[in-house]
Design an enzyme around this catalytic site. Structure first.
Site, mmCIF file in Angstrom:
data_model
loop_
_atom_site.group_PDB
_atom_site.id
_atom_site.type_symbol
_atom_site.label_atom_id
_atom_site.label_comp_id
_atom_site.label_asym_id
_atom_site.label_seq_id
_atom_site.Cartn_x
_atom_site.Cartn_y
_atom_site.Cartn_z
ATOM 1 N N HIS A 13 -25.055 107.231 72.283
ATOM 2 C CA HIS A 13 -24.204 107.944 73.224
ATOM 3 C C HIS A 13 -22.850 107.268 73.397
ATOM 4 O O HIS A 13 -22.196 107.435 74.436
ATOM 5 C CB HIS A 13 -24.911 108.072 74.584
ATOM 6 C CG HIS A 13 -26.128 108.924 74.536
ATOM 7 N ND1 HIS A 13 -27.038 108.994 75.572
ATOM 8 C CD2 HIS A 13 -26.608 109.750 73.575
ATOM 9 C CE1 HIS A 13 -28.011 109.830 75.251
ATOM 10 N NE2 HIS A 13 -27.784 110.295 74.051
ATOM 11 N N GLU A 51 -27.383 115.629 64.501
ATOM 12 C CA GLU A 51 -26.910 114.252 64.366
ATOM 13 C C GLU A 51 -27.243 113.757 62.966
ATOM 14 O O GLU A 51 -28.355 113.961 62.480
ATOM 15 C CB GLU A 51 -27.560 113.363 65.442
ATOM 16 C CG GLU A 51 -27.240 113.856 66.852
ATOM 17 C CD GLU A 51 -28.060 113.181 67.937
ATOM 18 O OE1 GLU A 51 -28.743 112.177 67.630
ATOM 19 O OE2 GLU A 51 -28.036 113.649 69.084
ATOM 20 N N GLU A 55 -35.600 112.471 66.089
ATOM 21 C CA GLU A 55 -34.326 111.757 65.973
ATOM 22 C C GLU A 55 -34.520 110.240 65.967
ATOM 23 O O GLU A 55 -34.101 109.550 66.903
ATOM 24 C CB GLU A 55 -33.374 112.170 67.094
ATOM 25 C CG GLU A 55 -33.967 112.164 68.498
ATOM 26 C CD GLU A 55 -32.954 112.554 69.553
ATOM 27 O OE1 GLU A 55 -31.875 111.917 69.611
ATOM 28 O OE2 GLU A 55 -33.211 113.496 70.310
#
Length: 406
Positions: free
Chosen positions: A234, A264, A361
């Site tokens: 982040h 991503e 992820e």
């Protein structure tokens, strides 16, 4: 100066109800499901206050900006509570009614709540969203009313998505891929991170605008990191310039009617810096692919995490894993919402069910100064089906596709 002659709570039914991706039947189903919970728990009404629940049950996503918002659902009515600064837009977006409170007195929000909850003995509220102060004021403004938590129950209801939600989430995943393609097109040595991010965001906003008869274009964004900036999932976009050989992290995030989706990917500019970078990238791809295989109905979230841990452990990399392997998707964002009951972590024993939407992820972050330094992450979104899972992310991953020749 007296405010007695000023309007404190009103109805501003201006214009017509606006187009929604969800049918009236879908919204009625959601509200009926909440009412069924109210009956089971002997609740007279619910006061919802969070972004995610108000959006989920009404179709309207409020803009906080330091004011209070709400939605009261009782046996017969569903009514959002908005501030005068928002005009008639909350009514136009609400599946149900709306009342507006003015700024003329600080307690006007609570006056609106009190007016909609007259005669209520047990009121459902979201304990995980109310501040201590707001909980205290509610108690004083509603004397004799018992406040009962519905935050956890509504979270579990949101985890199982309807067919209409799946359709909207598929649209979001498609827009993610478009943003990813724009991102790749903009990558080059000497190009600042923010310029790459702007290209991706612009392409997604335009695609969302072209894809729906009417849509609010808000909160779509891109994180694009390079070099040391990739060590945090982040980390914000900066004006750092990409260098040839940099490890890159691409993150595209369209927001459509309050529904967030994500793509991503790990990439490299021009070439992979070293053999160790390539080895680490390939290991993370191995974890990602095994994770995709594990997402299916009947599997516990914690068991997925534990098996993927074993792969990292076999390569002596588990200590570089920085967060869980995935989470639920739906009404959520970087500043609101989280269906914490469905996260692919060691301490979550939830069993995946058909209708759930989750990400895979995996990420490892190798500290600066060590061989292969940087953050490696891949991210796909899957809809859990009756007998497996549908991967709705189309953008390719891995060294065969994402060494970007500029």
């Amino acid at each position: 100066m007296s405010t007695d002659d000023m309007v404190h709570v009103a109805r501003w039914n201006w214009g017509e109800k606006e187009w929604s991706p969800f049918s009236a039947g879908e919204m009625d189903r959601r509200q009926a499901d909440l009412r069924a919970h109210m009956v089971a728990e002997d609740l007279d009404a619910c006061l919802l206050t969070s972004f995610h629940n108000i959006c989920y049950y009404s179709g309207w996503l409020y803009c906080y900006f330091g004011r209070k918002y709400g939605m009261v659902v009782d046996a017969d009515r569903a009514t959002t509570i908005s501030a005068g600064i928002d005009g008639g837009q909350p009514w136009r977006r609400t599946h149900g009614d709306n009342v507006v409170y003015s700024d003329w007195r600080r307690q006007n929000h609570y006056e609106a709540v009190r007016g909609l909850t007259a005669g209520v003995g047990r009121l459902g509220v979201e304990f995980d969203h109310l501040t201590v102060d707001r909980f205290r004021v509610l108690g004083s403004m509603l004397p004799g009313v018992e406040l009962v938590d519905v935050g956890a129950a509504t979270m579990w209801k949101r985890t199982i998505k309807s067919a209409e939600e799946h359709d909207l989430i598929r649209q979001g995943a498609r827009v993610c891929d478009i943003g990813g393609a724009a991102c790749v097109e903009a990558i080059g040595a000497g190009v600042p991170e923010h310029e790459v991010a702007l290209c991706a965001t612009r392409s997604m906003v335009r695609e969302i605008a072209d894809s729906f008869p009417f849509v609010e274009l808000m909160d779509t964004w891109t994180w694009f990191q390079s070099g040391i900036n990739t060590d945090g999932a982040h980390n914000p976009v900066t004006n750092k310039a990409i260098e040839s050989g940099d490890i890159l992290s691409m993150n595209t995030f369209p927001m459509i009617f309050g529904y967030y989706t994500a793509l991503e990917r790990t990439l490299f500019c021009d070439h992979v810096t070293s053999g160790e970078h390539l080895r680490l990238w390939e290991i993370n791809v191995e974890v990602h692919e095994r994770g995709l295989e594990l997402i299916r109905p009947g599997v516990r979230c914690c068991d997925i995490a534990l098996e993927l841990n074993d792969i990292y452990r076999s390569h002596d990399l588990l200590q570089y894993r920085s967060f869980g392997y995935g989470h639920s998707f739906g009404v959520l964002s970087h500043y609101y919402g989280r269906e914490a009951g469905v996260e692919l972590r060691e301490d979550v024993e939830t069993v995946l069910q058909p209708g759930m939407v989750v990400s895979m992820e995996p990420m490892i972050a190798i500290p600066d100064g060590r061989p292969g330094a940087g953050g490696y992450r891949e991210h796909d979104i899957l809809i859990v089906t009756d007998d497996g899972a549908e991967n709705i992310t189309g953008f390719p991953y891995g060294p065969e596709h994402n060494i970007i020749d500029t």
